[in-house]
Design a protein around this motif. Structure first.
Motif, PDB file in Angstrom:
ATOM      1  N   SER A 127       0.688  -1.321   0.071  1.00  0.00           N
ATOM      2  CA  SER A 127      -0.033   0.023   0.014  1.00  0.00           C
ATOM      3  C   SER A 127       0.758   1.341  -0.236  1.00  0.00           C
ATOM      4  N   GLY A 128       2.225   1.307   0.108  1.00  0.00           N
ATOM      5  CA  GLY A 128       2.846   2.129   0.079  1.00  0.00           C
ATOM      6  C   GLY A 128       3.965   2.447   1.217  1.00  0.00           C
ATOM      7  N   ILE A 129       4.233   3.835   1.525  1.00  0.00           N
ATOM      8  CA  ILE A 129       5.134   3.923   2.853  1.00  0.00           C
ATOM      9  C   ILE A 129       4.476   4.460   3.889  1.00  0.00           C
ATOM     10  N   GLY A 143       6.453  13.653   5.062  1.00  0.00           N
ATOM     11  CA  GLY A 143       5.645  12.670   4.260  1.00  0.00           C
ATOM     12  C   GLY A 143       4.864  13.448   3.178  1.00  0.00           C
ATOM     13  N   ARG A 144       4.450  14.510   3.197  1.00  0.00           N
ATOM     14  CA  ARG A 144       3.789  15.540   2.338  1.00  0.00           C
ATOM     15  C   ARG A 144       4.671  15.888   1.294  1.00  0.00           C
ATOM     16  N   MET A 145       6.068  16.109   1.535  1.00  0.00           N
ATOM     17  CA  MET A 145       7.150  16.338   0.677  1.00  0.00           C
ATOM     18  C   MET A 145       7.466  15.200  -0.019  1.00  0.00           C
ATOM     19  N   LEU A 146       7.516  14.056   0.610  1.00  0.00           N
ATOM     20  CA  LEU A 146       7.782  12.839   0.050  1.00  0.00           C
ATOM     21  C   LEU A 146       6.748  12.506  -1.314  1.00  0.00           C
ATOM     22  N   ALA A 147       5.660  12.617  -0.871  1.00  0.00           N
ATOM     23  CA  ALA A 147       4.349  12.201  -1.695  1.00  0.00           C
ATOM     24  C   ALA A 147       4.218  13.139  -2.977  1.00  0.00           C
ATOM     25  N   GLU A 148       4.602  14.368  -2.666  1.00  0.00           N
ATOM     26  CA  GLU A 148       4.581  15.330  -3.759  1.00  0.00           C
ATOM     27  C   GLU A 148       5.780  14.911  -4.926  1.00  0.00           C
ATOM     28  N   ARG A 149       6.858  14.551  -4.256  1.00  0.00           N
ATOM     29  CA  ARG A 149       7.975  14.138  -5.051  1.00  0.00           C
ATOM     30  C   ARG A 149       7.794  13.122  -6.084  1.00  0.00           C
ATOM     31  N   LEU A 192      -8.589   2.760   4.537  1.00  0.00           N
ATOM     32  CA  LEU A 192      -7.581   3.285   3.594  1.00  0.00           C
ATOM     33  C   LEU A 192      -6.852   1.957   2.788  1.00  0.00           C
ATOM     34  N   LEU A 193      -6.667   1.126   3.412  1.00  0.00           N
ATOM     35  CA  LEU A 193      -6.194  -0.268   2.888  1.00  0.00           C
ATOM     36  C   LEU A 193      -7.017  -0.553   1.784  1.00  0.00           C
ATOM     37  N   ALA A 194      -8.352  -0.414   1.807  1.00  0.00           N
ATOM     38  CA  ALA A 194      -9.391  -1.034   0.863  1.00  0.00           C
ATOM     39  C   ALA A 194      -9.277  -0.097  -0.312  1.00  0.00           C
ATOM     40  N   ARG A 195      -8.809   0.980  -0.347  1.00  0.00           N
ATOM     41  CA  ARG A 195      -8.678   1.530  -1.406  1.00  0.00           C
ATOM     42  C   ARG A 195      -7.563   1.250  -2.509  1.00  0.00           C
ATOM     43  N   ASN A 196      -7.059   0.389  -2.327  1.00  0.00           N
ATOM     44  CA  ASN A 196      -5.789  -0.119  -3.062  1.00  0.00           C
ATOM     45  C   ASN A 196      -5.080   0.769  -3.931  1.00  0.00           C
ATOM     46  N   GLU A 197      -4.653   1.734  -3.270  1.00  0.00           N
ATOM     47  CA  GLU A 197      -3.789   2.769  -3.946  1.00  0.00           C
ATOM     48  C   GLU A 197      -2.489   3.220  -3.328  1.00  0.00           C
ATOM     49  N   LEU A 198      -1.535   3.533  -3.931  1.00  0.00           N
ATOM     50  CA  LEU A 198      -0.110   3.650  -3.392  1.00  0.00           C
ATOM     51  C   LEU A 198      -0.359   5.067  -2.486  1.00  0.00           C
ATOM     52  N   MET A 199       0.223   5.138  -1.451  1.00  0.00           N
ATOM     53  CA  MET A 199       0.148   6.287  -0.468  1.00  0.00           C
ATOM     54  C   MET A 199       1.402   6.522   0.251  1.00  0.00           C
ATOM     55  N   VAL A 200       1.656   7.535   0.974  1.00  0.00           N
ATOM     56  CA  VAL A 200       2.545   7.904   1.926  1.00  0.00           C
ATOM     57  C   VAL A 200       1.677   8.155   3.176  1.00  0.00           C
ATOM     58  N   LEU A 201       1.818   7.339   4.241  1.00  0.00           N
ATOM     59  CA  LEU A 201       0.948   7.654   5.425  1.00  0.00           C
ATOM     60  C   LEU A 201       1.695   7.923   6.573  1.00  0.00           C
ATOM     61  N   ILE A 296      10.707   2.960  -4.465  1.00  0.00           N
ATOM     62  CA  ILE A 296      10.141   3.312  -5.506  1.00  0.00           C
ATOM     63  C   ILE A 296      10.608   2.748  -6.858  1.00  0.00           C
ATOM     64  N   ALA A 297      11.933   2.390  -6.838  1.00  0.00           N
ATOM     65  CA  ALA A 297      12.548   1.572  -8.106  1.00  0.00           C
ATOM     66  C   ALA A 297      11.735   0.559  -8.105  1.00  0.00           C
ATOM     67  N   ASN A 298      11.471  -0.512  -7.263  1.00  0.00           N
ATOM     68  CA  ASN A 298      10.978  -1.777  -7.273  1.00  0.00           C
ATOM     69  C   ASN A 298       9.432  -1.304  -7.716  1.00  0.00           C
ATOM     70  N   GLU A 299       8.661  -0.663  -7.141  1.00  0.00           N
ATOM     71  CA  GLU A 299       7.300  -0.242  -7.787  1.00  0.00           C
ATOM     72  C   GLU A 299       7.343   0.067  -9.255  1.00  0.00           C
ATOM     73  N   ALA A 300       8.259   0.931  -9.671  1.00  0.00           N
ATOM     74  CA  ALA A 300       8.494   1.210 -11.106  1.00  0.00           C
ATOM     75  C   ALA A 300       8.852  -0.161 -12.010  1.00  0.00           C
ATOM     76  N   ARG A 301       9.454  -1.026 -11.550  1.00  0.00           N
ATOM     77  CA  ARG A 301       9.521  -2.165 -12.249  1.00  0.00           C
ATOM     78  C   ARG A 301       8.466  -3.185 -12.483  1.00  0.00           C
TER      79      ARG A 301
END
Length: 306
Positions: A127-129, A143-149, A192-201, A296-301
């Motif tokens: 689900s993310g970080i 966390g907000r800075m990382l998510a935006e990046r 939140l987990l039910a959304r099935n989307e990547l997030m920074v929490l 991040i690299a692993n998710e891109a792969r």
């Protein structure tokens, strides 16, 4: 001739009893720190004098099981977590709490699985970080800075709890107590987990005190402990104008150290530690970015394969 370890002392208390009381006091202090409560707050919630709690934590309390039960209820902890004994596996509190909620058929399935020696993967999808750590660690800012990046959603769990329930965290705790807040925290996390989307929490500092909820975090997220010196935590919290739950407590710094020491073994279960001590916000953001690069690299792969 060396006296037997159980020989009574002049006060009639054996060495074994003294050791038990010392360990009991340490356990109460650790559980109080895990709950993020000062002695003053614990005294108010439990109805037990602050002086008695101080004596108990120093190993000098005249222990009553009834008063111990009141302390356990006040910090929302099982009584057997307070009474010294063998140190169980970190997974035991999770298993115990899940068993309490399980149906008879679910318990039967678990018993059959354990008896057969079979293994079944129980990890949730990624689900993310998730960022954990004490208040003032920089979870929201970094966390907000990382998510935006990286282009993921950013979620503050406490704000999500407030949004879902239409009440502030302070109001929820005032109405339902710590136990009620922890239930709503877990419900918000599951939503939140039910959304099935990547997030920074960004999580609340005390999320590690609820075994099942923290286990959900560890299984669904790459978890990072944002760590700083106690003085930095305190300065940042003061800068935010927020001293919960240590407001007006002259020993706030000592209480914060106890909270940190109590939670450190659980924070240390994170996948990575990012020490922000002495760093500016920008420098800490760079260090956090370096820590998540492999993820991040692993998710891109994985995306490229899909």
């Amino acid at each position: 001739m060396t006296p037997h370890s159980d020989a009574p002392r002049d006060d009639g208390q054996s060495a074994a009893e003294t050791d038990f009381l010392d360990r009991l006091g340490q356990r109460v202090r650790r559980m109080r720190g895990l709950a993020g409560m000062s002695r003053k707050v614990l005294a108010e919630v439990s109805g037990i004098s602050e002086r008695y709690i101080a004596q108990l934590e120093s190993g000098k309390g005249n222990v009553s099981i009834v008063l111990l039960r009141r302390i356990a209820n006040a910090i929302n902890a099982p009584l057997d977590d307070i009474i010294p004994g063998g140190e169980p596996s970190p997974d035991w509190p999770v298993i115990r709490d899940l068993l309490k909620k399980a149906s008879a058929s679910q318990i039967a399935e678990v018993k059959e699985l354990l008896a057969s020696g079979a293994s079944a993967p129980l990890r949730r999808s990624f689900s993310g970080i998730a960022l954990i750590g004490l208040r003032g660690a920089g979870k929201s800012t970094l966390g907000r800075m990382l998510a935006e990046r990286i282009g993921w959603s950013f979620v503050e769990l406490n704000k999500e709890i407030e949004r879902q329930n239409g009440l502030s965290v302070a109001e929820i705790i005032a109405l339902y107590g710590q136990e009620g807040f922890r239930r709503l925290e877990q419900a918000a996390l599951l939503a939140l987990l039910a959304r099935n989307e990547l997030m920074v929490l960004a999580t609340g500092g005390g999320i590690v005190s609820e075994p099942v909820t923290f286990d959900l975090i560890l299984n669904a997220f790459y978890t990072i402990w944002l760590k700083a010196e106690p003085e930095e935590h305190m300065a940042r919290v003061r800068g935010q104008g927020d001293l919960r739950p240590m407001a007006d407590d002259r020993s706030a710094m000592a209480e914060l150290r106890n909270i940190l020491a109590s939670r450190e073994p659980l924070y240390a279960r994170a996948n990575a530690v990012v020490d922000t001590a002495g760093l500016s916000v920008d420098a800490a953001a760079v260090r956090l970015g370096e820590a998540v690069k492999p993820i991040i690299a692993n998710e891109a792969r994985m995306f490229a394969r899909g």
